[in-house]
Design a protein around this motif. Structure first.
Motif, PDB file in Angstrom:
ATOM      1  N   ASP A 580      41.794  43.182  52.490  1.00 55.58           N
ATOM      2  CA  ASP A 580      42.858  43.548  50.467  1.00 55.58           C
ATOM      3  C   ASP A 580      42.087  42.154  50.186  1.00 55.58           C
ATOM      4  O   ASP A 580      42.956  41.602  49.795  1.00 55.58           O
ATOM      5  CB  ASP A 580      44.928  43.018  50.776  1.00 55.58           C
ATOM      6  CG  ASP A 580      44.819  43.800  50.036  1.00 55.58           C
ATOM      7  OD1 ASP A 580      45.026  44.353  48.958  1.00 55.58           O
ATOM      8  OD2 ASP A 580      46.574  43.241  49.687  1.00 55.58           O
ATOM      9  N   ASP A 581      40.653  42.496  49.043  1.00 57.43           N
ATOM     10  CA  ASP A 581      40.769  42.230  48.104  1.00 57.43           C
ATOM     11  C   ASP A 581      41.300  42.729  46.540  1.00 57.43           C
ATOM     12  O   ASP A 581      40.979  41.581  45.554  1.00 57.43           O
ATOM     13  CB  ASP A 581      39.214  42.465  47.562  1.00 57.43           C
ATOM     14  CG  ASP A 581      38.967  41.899  49.367  1.00 57.43           C
ATOM     15  OD1 ASP A 581      39.279  41.343  49.883  1.00 57.43           O
ATOM     16  OD2 ASP A 581      37.593  42.511  49.804  1.00 57.43           O
ATOM     17  N   TRP A 582      42.610  43.026  46.523  1.00 58.00           N
ATOM     18  CA  TRP A 582      43.166  43.419  45.335  1.00 58.00           C
ATOM     19  C   TRP A 582      43.152  41.903  45.177  1.00 58.00           C
ATOM     20  O   TRP A 582      44.085  41.066  44.670  1.00 58.00           O
ATOM     21  CB  TRP A 582      44.367  43.795  45.638  1.00 58.00           C
ATOM     22  CG  TRP A 582      45.065  43.821  44.259  1.00 58.00           C
ATOM     23  CD1 TRP A 582      46.017  43.877  43.915  1.00 58.00           C
ATOM     24  CD2 TRP A 582      44.698  45.186  43.083  1.00 58.00           C
ATOM     25  NE1 TRP A 582      46.373  44.277  42.185  1.00 58.00           N
ATOM     26  CE2 TRP A 582      45.773  45.172  42.400  1.00 58.00           C
ATOM     27  CE3 TRP A 582      43.811  46.083  42.699  1.00 58.00           C
ATOM     28  CZ2 TRP A 582      45.608  46.347  41.041  1.00 58.00           C
ATOM     29  CZ3 TRP A 582      43.152  47.178  41.963  1.00 58.00           C
ATOM     30  CH2 TRP A 582      43.979  46.646  40.669  1.00 58.00           C
ATOM     31  N   GLN A 583      42.838  41.907  43.087  1.00 61.44           N
ATOM     32  CA  GLN A 583      42.336  40.729  42.317  1.00 61.44           C
ATOM     33  C   GLN A 583      42.470  39.560  42.904  1.00 61.44           C
ATOM     34  O   GLN A 583      43.105  38.640  42.595  1.00 61.44           O
ATOM     35  CB  GLN A 583      44.090  40.745  42.056  1.00 61.44           C
ATOM     36  CG  GLN A 583      44.416  42.042  40.985  1.00 61.44           C
ATOM     37  CD  GLN A 583      46.282  41.786  40.423  1.00 61.44           C
ATOM     38  OE1 GLN A 583      46.653  40.976  41.110  1.00 61.44           O
ATOM     39  NE2 GLN A 583      46.134  42.457  39.457  1.00 61.44           N
ATOM     40  N   GLY A 584      41.300  39.758  44.166  1.00 63.67           N
ATOM     41  CA  GLY A 584      40.346  38.567  44.347  1.00 63.67           C
ATOM     42  C   GLY A 584      41.109  37.543  45.400  1.00 63.67           C
ATOM     43  O   GLY A 584      41.117  36.133  45.721  1.00 63.67           O
ATOM     44  N   ARG A 585      41.857  38.159  46.333  1.00 66.09           N
ATOM     45  CA  ARG A 585      43.074  37.657  46.701  1.00 66.09           C
ATOM     46  C   ARG A 585      42.364  36.881  48.471  1.00 66.09           C
ATOM     47  O   ARG A 585      43.183  36.653  49.593  1.00 66.09           O
ATOM     48  CB  ARG A 585      44.296  38.621  47.486  1.00 66.09           C
ATOM     49  CG  ARG A 585      44.264  39.613  47.322  1.00 66.09           C
ATOM     50  CD  ARG A 585      45.734  40.406  48.284  1.00 66.09           C
ATOM     51  NE  ARG A 585      47.119  40.473  46.956  1.00 66.09           N
ATOM     52  CZ  ARG A 585      46.967  41.465  46.139  1.00 66.09           C
ATOM     53  NH1 ARG A 585      46.513  42.384  46.414  1.00 66.09           N
ATOM     54  NH2 ARG A 585      47.816  40.860  45.592  1.00 66.09           N
ATOM     55  N   GLU A 586      41.344  37.627  48.804  1.00 66.91           N
ATOM     56  CA  GLU A 586      40.988  38.087  50.186  1.00 66.91           C
ATOM     57  C   GLU A 586      41.929  38.158  51.781  1.00 66.91           C
ATOM     58  O   GLU A 586      41.693  37.001  52.130  1.00 66.91           O
ATOM     59  CB  GLU A 586      40.232  36.586  50.029  1.00 66.91           C
ATOM     60  CG  GLU A 586      38.931  37.015  49.320  1.00 66.91           C
ATOM     61  CD  GLU A 586      38.022  35.774  49.400  1.00 66.91           C
ATOM     62  OE1 GLU A 586      37.829  34.628  50.088  1.00 66.91           O
ATOM     63  OE2 GLU A 586      36.689  36.195  49.074  1.00 66.91           O
TER      64      GLU A 586
END
Length: 601
Positions: A580-586
């Motif tokens: 889950d890389d939404w908005q760079g959260r990794e």
């Protein structure tokens, strides 16, 4: 409980029947092999166990975790007729003979054709591409197509991903003096080899290559190695560099993944190394297709199977059949962009047609008396598009967990074209072949998990009865054996990026190497939300208060979806970890495959 159910392994977490009707089982692994993998490869216990459970022996562990072409590439000469095919094609190159690549209309055919076109282009010779129309010409070569190519000046035809069973067409080619080389991977009936200049197929009866799992794109990649070797032997690389075949590994990987082949051995190396090459996005067609799909990032099985592949297939399903091969072959960025946009539009249309047919098929099944309870689903209606019936059959098989055949009827031609998908343990292709031999079909065949057929509309009820009777025993046993194999139990707090990255060492995933499946016990559902498309999003909360984002695809109108939309009460869930890389959260999210109520398992 039936006798068949009593013979099954002990249920995992006590789940004998989940909300999708399946038992849960722990994936079996030899404890000693698990220990040896831990010590020799430095793996965590869960990862070592997952490796052992996939049948990977102690000596094979390093190559499995790091599959390389150097270690796993087969000798091209081990394929029957490979050296002969290479000699014929290099002869054609030297003599500049007019040659045509005759490809199937799916991703495997397109990626196979593109490899050959690109190799010959690197040597200064351009090959033409011919792809038959699904609706007007059907699958594979035909006498009419070969006569047409001969009349247009072709001296040599190379079929890719088709041709091995086209006896009438190959006989016609021999009669009219058209030389044909067949590059295929499909099963062949009997021991008879058709009259042809060369037939390379790891599944021909007399081939001892041991590479029967390869897609046509993999066989073609081996052919490129044979072409390099033959051209080198003749001294053809004196005035131009020898092609570096690694640049076309992305095409080989496309075929391997989209044709749903077993990702083991050499095939695994093709997929793994091909995804690395693809990640540079140097192929203008793949790059353009990625951009029009508004996707990004390093290439993955997801990109190939769910972003690129369906769009390439859309041309053959409901549009112009040669679009995919042209896209993968072009070096012109402007042409690539135009083709990609056309395919993207066709894919959107395909999804809408597929949705309509799927909804209509479900309504028919639910409305027809006892149809949903039958061991085999056979559903038919007028004017269902033949380009989507295979996809719809797969959707229905997932929904009802049983073999399914979908038939689109053309009343004007008085014929129904059907496509089937099966459950493990039910040999649908063999049953369809038996129906053909009984005179119930105009044509039919396939393999254990998929089949195609043509039938007169008034014979469909008799066909349904025949298949249900013939497959009742297999279907009952398959239903009892139908289950989820769990790799490990996890907590919501333990499902983090580190766990996902650890298990990514087993990638790429596919048949023969299933993506790891995790179970979380006694979790609560919080903030459930129905999404457009029938998906459900929620948050999983365990007893310690740990929280994990989760999603389940296309489940809203099922027992699983209805339970996930309810808050309160503990349930067990099974699924896969996804980044889950939404908005760079990794971070990670849990992709729910199944669930079970602990009070009624």
């Amino acid at each position: 409980m039936t006798v068949a159910e009593l013979d099954q392994p002990e249920a995992y977490l006590g789940v004998h029947r989940s909300l999708t009707g399946r038992a849960w089982r722990e994936r079996a692994a030899d404890p000693e092999l698990v220990r040896r993998h831990q010590l020799s490869l430095g793996l965590s216990q869960p990862l070592a166990r997952a490796l052992a459970s996939r049948g990977i022996g102690h000596d094979d562990g390093p190559d499995y975790l790091n599959p390389t072409l150097k270690a796993l590439f087969p000798d091209p000469s081990g394929f029957t007729d490979m050296d002969r095919a290479a000699a014929i094609l290099v002869d054609a190159l030297e003599r500049r003979r007019p040659a045509v690549v005759f490809a199937d209309y799916d991703v495997d055919g397109a990626s196979s054709a593109a490899q050959l076109v690109r190799w010959f282009r690197s040597q200064g010779h351009e090959l033409s591409i011919y792809v038959p129309d699904r609706l007007t010409e059907g699958y594979g070569p035909s006498p009419a197509a070969f006569r047409r190519l001969k009349d247009e000046g072709a001296e040599l035809v190379v079929t890719v991903d088709c041709g091995a069973a086209a006896h009438d067409a190959l006989a016609c080619a021999a009669e009219i003096g058209l030389e044909v080389v067949v590059i295929d991977h499909h099963l062949m009936r009997g021991d008879e080899i058709p009259p042809v200049a060369a037939l390379v197929n790891p599944n021909r009866p007399d081939c001892r290559s041991g590479q029967g799992r390869l897609a046509a794109a993999g066989v073609t990649f081996v052919l490129l190695a044979a072409l390099n070797r033959e051209a080198r032997r003749r001294g053809l690389f004196g005035d131009r560099p020898e092609p570096d075949l690694r640049q076309w590994l992305d095409l080989a990987a496309m075929g391997a993944i989209c044709d749903v082949t077993q990702l083991v051995g050499f095939n695994r190396a093709l997929a793994a190394q091909g995804l690395k090459v693809m990640s540079a996005w140097r192929n203008p067609g793949l790059k353009a297709l990625l951009e029009v799909a508004k996707s990004q990032g390093p290439a993955s099985v997801f990109h190939v199977g769910f972003v690129l592949g369906p769009r390439i297939n859309a041309g053959g399903r409901i549009g112009r059949s040669d679009l995919g091969a042209r896209l993968l072959s072009t070096d012109d960025p402007e042409e690539a962009r135009a083709l990609a946009e056309e395919l993207d539009g066709l894919n959107a249309s395909r999804k809408e047609v597929e949705r309509q047919v799927t909804e209509a098929a479900i309504e028919l099944i639910e409305r027809q008396s006892n149809q949903a309870d039958a061991p085999v689903l056979v559903v038919a209606a007028d004017d269902w598009h033949p380009g989507v019936i295979g996809i719809v059959a797969g959707r229905l098989r997932e929904r009802y967990r049983k073999p399914t055949i979908v038939i689109g009827v053309d009343r004007a031609a008085n014929v129904g074209k059907g496509s089937g998908r099966s459950q493990p343990g039910v040999n649908l292709g063999r049953a369809v072949q038996a129906a053909y031999e009984e005179g119930l079909l105009l044509a039919g065949g396939g393999h254990a998990m998929a089949a195609g057929l043509s039938v007169r509309p008034d014979s469909i009820p008799e066909l349904r009865e025949f298949l249900c009777d013939r497959l009742a025993g297999e279907a009952e046993a398959a239903s009892a054996a139908d289950g989820l194999e769990i790799d490990a139990v996890v907590t919501t707090a333990g499902c983090d990026r580190g766990l996902w990255q650890d298990f990514q060492r087993l990638a790429p995933f596919g048949p023969g190497n299933p993506e790891p499946l995790f179970a979380a016990a006694d979790v609560r559902i919080e903030r459930p939300m129905a999404l457009r498309g029938g998906h459900v999003r929620c948050t999983l909360v365990d007893r310690s208060g740990g929280k994990l984002k989760a999603v389940a695809w296309r489940v809203e109108d099922s027992d699983l979806g209805r339970r996930l939309l309810q808050e309160g009460g503990a349930i067990h869930v099974a699924g896969r970890l996804k980044p889950d890389d939404w908005q760079g959260r990794e971070g990670v999210q849990f992709e729910i495959e199944d669930a079970a109520d602990p009070r009624s398992v």
